[in-house]
Write an enzyme that holds these catalytic residues in place. Sequence first.
Site, PDB file in Angstrom:
ATOM      1  N   ASN A 234      -7.327  -3.387  14.010  1.00 16.97           N
ATOM      2  CA  ASN A 234      -8.744  -3.733  13.801  1.00 16.97           C
ATOM      3  C   ASN A 234      -8.899  -4.891  12.843  1.00 16.97           C
ATOM      4  O   ASN A 234     -10.013  -5.113  12.206  1.00 16.97           O
ATOM      5  CB  ASN A 234      -9.523  -2.356  13.454  1.00 16.97           C
ATOM      6  CG  ASN A 234      -8.862  -1.796  11.908  1.00 16.97           C
ATOM      7  OD1 ASN A 234      -8.025  -2.424  11.373  1.00 16.97           O
ATOM      8  ND2 ASN A 234      -9.353  -0.769  11.430  1.00 16.97           N
TER       9      ASN A 234
ATOM     10  N   GLU B 213      -9.772  -2.145   5.326  1.00 11.69           N
ATOM     11  CA  GLU B 213     -10.384  -1.988   6.633  1.00 11.69           C
ATOM     12  C   GLU B 213     -11.436  -2.908   6.593  1.00 11.69           C
ATOM     13  O   GLU B 213     -12.168  -3.279   5.664  1.00 11.69           O
ATOM     14  CB  GLU B 213     -10.619  -0.560   6.720  1.00 11.69           C
ATOM     15  CG  GLU B 213      -9.679   0.339   6.667  1.00 11.69           C
ATOM     16  CD  GLU B 213      -8.688   0.579   7.722  1.00 11.69           C
ATOM     17  OE1 GLU B 213      -8.723  -0.223   8.651  1.00 11.69           O
ATOM     18  OE2 GLU B 213      -7.972   1.581   7.901  1.00 11.69           O
TER      19      GLU B 213
ATOM     20  N   HIS C 236      -7.014  -5.416  10.339  1.00  8.58           N
ATOM     21  CA  HIS C 236      -6.781  -4.909   8.644  1.00  8.58           C
ATOM     22  C   HIS C 236      -5.602  -5.596   8.272  1.00  8.58           C
ATOM     23  O   HIS C 236      -4.659  -5.911   9.075  1.00  8.58           O
ATOM     24  CB  HIS C 236      -7.067  -3.554   8.415  1.00  8.58           C
ATOM     25  CG  HIS C 236      -5.872  -2.575   8.746  1.00  8.58           C
ATOM     26  ND1 HIS C 236      -5.921  -1.355   9.393  1.00  8.58           N
ATOM     27  CD2 HIS C 236      -4.284  -3.041   8.814  1.00  8.58           C
ATOM     28  CE1 HIS C 236      -4.730  -0.816   9.916  1.00  8.58           C
ATOM     29  NE2 HIS C 236      -3.768  -1.867   9.584  1.00  8.58           N
TER      30      HIS C 236
ATOM     31  N   ASP D 151       0.742  -1.132   0.033  1.00  7.86           N
ATOM     32  CA  ASP D 151      -0.027  -0.002   0.267  1.00  7.86           C
ATOM     33  C   ASP D 151       0.710   1.187   0.062  1.00  7.86           C
ATOM     34  O   ASP D 151       1.981   1.346   0.147  1.00  7.86           O
ATOM     35  CB  ASP D 151      -1.025  -0.051   1.197  1.00  7.86           C
ATOM     36  CG  ASP D 151      -0.357  -0.561   2.394  1.00  7.86           C
ATOM     37  OD1 ASP D 151       0.912  -0.667   2.392  1.00  7.86           O
ATOM     38  OD2 ASP D 151      -0.944  -0.972   3.279  1.00  7.86           O
TER      39      ASP D 151
HETATM   40  C1  F6R Z   1       1.147  -1.575   5.897  1.00  9.45           C
HETATM   41  C2  F6R Z   1       0.064  -2.380   6.024  1.00  9.45           C
HETATM   42  C3  F6R Z   1      -0.546  -2.477   7.462  1.00  9.45           C
HETATM   43  C4  F6R Z   1       0.176  -2.635   8.800  1.00  9.45           C
HETATM   44  C5  F6R Z   1      -0.737  -2.650   9.814  1.00  9.45           C
HETATM   45  C6  F6R Z   1       0.023  -3.057  11.260  1.00  9.45           C
HETATM   46  O1  F6R Z   1       1.907  -1.912   4.830  1.00  9.45           O
HETATM   47  O2  F6R Z   1      -0.211  -2.820   5.104  1.00  9.45           O
HETATM   48  O3  F6R Z   1      -1.723  -3.453   7.212  1.00  9.45           O
HETATM   49  O4  F6R Z   1       0.912  -3.935   8.550  1.00  9.45           O
HETATM   50  O5  F6R Z   1      -1.398  -1.371  10.038  1.00  9.45           O
HETATM   51  O6  F6R Z   1       0.851  -1.739  11.362  1.00  9.45           O
HETATM   52  P1  F6R Z   1       2.124  -1.791  12.507  1.00  9.45           P
HETATM   53  O7  F6R Z   1       3.080  -2.995  12.130  1.00  9.45           O
HETATM   54  O8  F6R Z   1       2.869  -0.462  12.356  1.00  9.45           O
HETATM   55  O9  F6R Z   1       1.547  -2.202  13.966  1.00  9.45           O
END
Ligand code: F6R
Length: 252
Positions: free
Chosen positions: A136, A143, A138, A67
């Site tokens: 959450n 989301e 994701h 992303d």
């Molecule tokens: C980022 C992504 C998100 C993160 C998730 C966890 O490329 O795809 O799904 O993996 O938000 O983020 P952290 O590791 O910062 O808790």
Amino acid sequence: MQIRVVAQASSVAEGVAREVVRQLNKKPDTVLGLPTGATPEPLYQKLVEIYRRGQVSFAQVTTFNLDEYLGLGPDHPASYRAYMERHLFGHVDIDPSRIHIPDGLAPDPDRECQEYEEALRRAGYPDLQILGLGRNGHIGFNEPGTPFGSLTHRVRLTESTREANRRFFPPGEEPPTEAITMGVRSIMQARRILVLATGEAKAEAVAKAILGPVTEEVPASVLQLHPNVTWWLDEAAAHLLEPDLRWVDRSL
Ligand code: F6R
């Protein structure tokens, strides 16, 4: 589904780094799917260390990031392009022409999404996809409520995700409200998936994703339907799983 529970976050990084290196040494032209965020930082650090020891090369690897924020260019320190340069790409022998990250400044974001999915398709989708997990549930920026059939698309970020990511932005600067993300279906095309989750804040999402019903309300629950997924957890992230599912491997 396999579940690997290790004592701490650094052991998750060690275990996953070994899996990535094994994959690259077996298939040097691997297509790798990559996440950003806090969780994979120690993994990238380990990969750079292993590269510096001369035990792995990225020269023929093709990468696809999950992303990117809409509105942020590569020069913005909180863009995922800048993150990847800082943590991995700037330190290894990867060929820049094989790096793929959605363009956060694309003049036509919908078209950028289509082209990104097309590039994934042409590359045959990742041999190995690494994922982090949102609090959450994701995956990527998919989301809760995102259709399981989604391909790369434009998303409006939830307040909870923007709040969780605020720490990566300079003080006073608001995180973007939109992003481009690989869809749930795009992620599910990978041949093998490793999901990393560390820390107490992820325990509830881990338990729901692994034990709960498969539902679009918990995007990571879709991984129950994938034939080759390994969850890499530290003890804190695993603590809401049944005791027999969270046996701790202390060899790492
Ligand atoms: C980022 C992504 C998100 C993160 C998730 C966890 O490329 O795809 O799904 O993996 O938000 O983020 P952290 O590791 O910062 O808790």
